[in-house]
Design an enzyme around this catalytic site. Structure first.
Site, PDB file in Angstrom:
ATOM      1  N   HIS A 300       6.044 -53.453  45.599  1.00 49.17           N
ATOM      2  CA  HIS A 300       7.253 -53.209  46.484  1.00 49.17           C
ATOM      3  C   HIS A 300       7.057 -51.804  47.100  1.00 49.17           C
ATOM      4  CE1 HIS A 300       9.921 -56.505  45.583  1.00 49.17           C
ATOM      5  NE2 HIS A 300       9.314 -56.589  44.465  1.00 49.17           N
ATOM      6  N   ARG A 492      19.347 -47.289  51.016  1.00 47.95           N
ATOM      7  CA  ARG A 492      19.073 -46.162  50.274  1.00 47.95           C
ATOM      8  C   ARG A 492      18.865 -45.007  50.960  1.00 47.95           C
ATOM      9  NH1 ARG A 492      14.544 -45.722  47.455  1.00 47.95           N
ATOM     10  NH2 ARG A 492      13.590 -47.471  48.369  1.00 47.95           N
TER      11      ARG A 492
END
Length: 764
Positions: A300, A492
């Site tokens: 990821h 984020r």
């Protein structure tokens, strides 16, 4: 619903099962999503209306529950009829609730279980012991891991219904329990405090995400409990049986597919080897063949600091047997490397599972690659970068392992549920098959010049904006202009996502309005949301800068309602479901080559927002699907970034060359946005000027020009909406159904099915 779960597991008995292991699952609220998938919205709305005169859609507090990150995949696995389980930890406290106090992020415990969770069912009959610490003993008949501390793993099951196919899969989350309430001998001799402490230490594993040792414990806890469950299920012959019937483990890879979501469940590889070699007494060679054919790894991230590396000392203390197994895996792996590349010592060093420089560490990504039969990235550009740079040596040695699986989102939650108005407008034109087959959205291309459809799409967007504006005014006490462009960046808070580039645009736009207050500017409401990791100082300072800019801009009478800046507090799935349908512009502005994929970009696209973004992550494929002319693409490409890395990035050059950039930085540095503490943002200025790995200034000029194009097009509502329609029509590829179908066929050896199974009350 639980009857359905039993039926589905029974149906999956003779086909492979997939086990998706992740340390987190951000599920969002379950009630409305479940109603959509079970075709119960109208019935429930009617029942609620008769009882309380309130449709369910209005009663946001009725449903609760969140766990982590792969709800789209779980939804799609059930919708495609795959026998699949999601495994993770049942954290007693979620990541944290974010409060903004005097402009600063403050973390509060997310006690999401305080009122219980009606969707879960405890399954104490499947409780499993998990061992830590201790030492190993080597005997002629094998290795024993002895003198361990035991924690019990108690599973809680949550149903995951497929879309109108009578399939319900299971998400099983493990909660840590002490082996007994108290050690009675301690209690009897007055050691009450020690007894309670021991219990709390054990149960801390599922309390919160914190601390290095605790994190490694969590990672082992989830894989150890899950593998016991997997092997128990493999060995039994019928649902609910506790009796082992199938004892030959050679067939495990034909019945079990384990997907490791990032490196966090990497310990599944040495744990499976421990079980097969130490407990099932298989030879190493046989066990390794089974392990590799069973496991697959999804990467990821390409950021080196995000790839897990655990200190050997911590491993030795916490998991001594697993360290021995990792050493043996590495020995055999390096023998193979040496035979393929004789004399290439540097390659062996680069490819080793053990990093020798300074403190010795285990490289968990390398462990995942060596121990898996498939390795995938989550967008085409990301997968290419993995092969070309991060895992280049491994790709050269085993190119057949490497694949791409571009991420996707579930249209059930991210369109039908969160944006019913848009879903209805689409269904009126092309029917509702798109809910199960998102490629059907291509049919909307023929309506791109249809004035009635353009009006309907624009009307739904405006209604969503009006609703969200009411929410914003209630929560932030800022008067919102619903006719302004809603410009959102929600993710984020991290340097590579470049919220700072967004801030520089806000300041530049503000300065331009101040300079020419009588000019006809395109009004904007700019919203930035996301959480900063509690120990990430820079990210917290970025939040403080955003709120400080908002304090100045929102109270400037010259600017009025032409520009508002809002930091969306406590951004989470529930807030995303309100914000995304209301967005006009989606900011996807990471430095090219740093964002693996992103899924927020897809959610905005599906809900009728246009994207301003770099050629990074899934943005590249979005531009291909919708047409690059229908996105606002700017900035350096990956090749440009690499060339700049070779040449050297000099922020000062841009600062001195671009007057508006210099003005914005000088305002931040001089305390314009922090008059009571002029040097508040000195660290941010220093970062941007001297230590910026993500090259904000290099993309600033192109970004500002691109934002000018955005503002110009927004004044032409019809042409803007046409581009919106092209984007929605291009979303088919970004369904998680397509992603999961590719995983199933190309990694797990399973065939998806859209067959509808009989309901429990129907004849079979």
């Amino acid at each position: 619903m639980w009857v359905l779960i039993r039926n589905r597991v029974g149906l999956g008995l003779h086909s492979p099962r997939v086990y998706y292991i992740s340390l987190e699952f951000y599920m969002g609220r379950a009630l409305q999503n479940t109603m959509v998938n079970l075709a119960l919205e109208n019935a429930c709305d009617e029942a609620m209306y008769q009882v309380m005169n309130t449709p369910i859609g209005v009663r946001g507090g009725l449903s609760g529950g969140k766990h982590g990150r792969l709800s789209c995949f779980l939804d799609s696995m059930a919708t495609l009829g795959l026998a699949a389980y999601g495994y993770g930890i049942r954290y007693e406290f979620g990541i944290f609730n974010q409060k903004i106090v005097s402009g600063w992020q403050v973390e509060e415990a997310d006690d999401w279980l305080r009122y219980g969770n009606p969707w879960e069912k405890a399954r104490p009959e499947y409780m499993r012991p998990v061992h830590f610490y201790g030492r190993t003993e080597h005997h002629p008949d094998g290795v024993k891991w002895v003198d361990t501390q035991v924690v019990l793993a108690l599973p809680y099951d949550t149903p995951v219904p497929g879309y109108r196919n009578n399939v319900v899969n299971t998400m099983r989350l493990w909660s840590a329990k002490a082996p007994c309430e108290f050690r009675l001998q301690d209690f009897n001799v007055g050691g009450y405090v020690e007894a309670v402490l021991d219990k709390n230490l054990a149960e801390n594993i599922s309390r919160v995400i914190m601390g290095k040792e605790l994190r490694l414990k969590q990672e082992y806890f989830v894989v150890a409990a899950t593998l016991q469950d997997i092997i128990r299920r493999y060995k039994t012959s019928k649902f609910g049986s506790m009796e082992a019937v199938r004892t030959d483990l050679d067939g495990l890879p034909n019945k079990v597919a384990i997907q490791l979501n990032d490196t966090h469940p990497a310990l599944a590889i040495p744990e499976l080897m421990r079980v097969l070699v130490d407990e099932e007494m298989l030879t190493w060679e046989n066990a390794w063949d089974i392990c590799v054919r069973t496991c697959a790894y999804t990467n990821h991230t390409v950021l080196p600091e995000a790839l897990e590396r655990w200190p050997i000392d911590l491993f030795q203390q916490l998991l001594p047997r697993h360290l021995e197994i990792i050493y043996e895996i590495n020995r055999r792996h390096l023998e193979r490397v040496a035979s393929l590349y004789p004399g290439d010592v540097d390659r062996m060093r680069r490819m080793s599972l053990i990093e020798e420089g300074g403190q010795k560490r285990v490289n968990m990504a390398h462990l995942c690659i060596v121990g898996s039969h498939a390795v995938n990235g989550v967008a085409r550009i990301h997968s290419d970068i993995l092969k070309a740079t991060v895992f280049k040596d491994f790709y050269e040695m085993d190119p057949y392992k490497f694949q791409n699986k571009t991420n996707g989102i579930t249209p059930r939650r991210w369109l039908v549920m969160c944006n019913p108005g848009l879903a209805e407008v689409i269904a009126e034109r092309i029917g509702d098959d798109f809910i199960r087959d998102l490629d059907q959205l291509k049919k909307l291309i023929k309506f791109v010049n249809d004035d009635a459809f353009i009006r309907d799409v624009a009307k739904v967007k405006q209604e969503n904006k009006m609703k969200f504006a009411v929410h914003l005014e209630e929560h932030y006490k800022v008067k919102i202009n619903p006719n302004s462009m809603f410009d959102l960046q929600v993710k984020r808070i991290h340097e590579y996502k470049r919220q700072l580039l967004n801030c520089l645009h806000i300041i530049t736009f503000y300065n331009r309005i101040k300079k020419e207050p009588n000019k006809h500017w395109t009004p904007r409401t700019i919203m930035i949301g996301g959480k900063a990791a509690p120990g990430y100082h820079t990210a917290k300072m970025i939040i403080r800068l955003i709120t400080a800019i908002g304090e100045i801009v929102n109270n400037d009478p010259v600017v009025g309602d032409r520009l508002k800046v809002i930091f969306l507090e406590n951004y989470r799935v529930t807030l995303a479901e309100k914000a995304i349908p209301a967005a006009d512009l989606s900011e996807q502005i990471s430095t090219a080559g740093t964002e693996a994929s992103g899924t927020g970009n897809m959610k905005f696209m599906l809900n009728g927002a246009l994207t301003i973004g770099t050629m990074d992550g899934a943005n590249v494929e979005m531009a291909e699907e919708a047409g690059e002319d229908n996105l606002f693409i700017f900035g350096m490409r990956v090749d440009d970034v690499e060339a700049m890395d070779r040449k050297g990035y000099n922020a000062l050059e841009y600062y001195n060359r671009i007057p508006e950039l210099k003005q914005a930085i000088d305002q931040i540095a001089g305390g314009f946005f922090s008059p009571k503490q002029p040097d508040l943002f000195k660290d941010i200025v220093s970062l941007l000027m001297y230590h910026d790995r993500f090259k904000v200034f290099a993309d600033y000029g192109d970004y500002i020009k691109c934002q000018e194009k955005v503002s110009a097009l927004y004044k032409n509502a019809k042409e803007w909406t046409k581009k919106v329609i092209y984007n929605i029509a291009g979303c088919g590829k970004f369904s998680s159904d397509r992603t999961i179908a590719q995983y199933a066929r190309e990694i797990w050896g399973m065939e998806p099915s859209l067959e509808k199974f009989p309901a429990p009350d129907e004849k079979r």
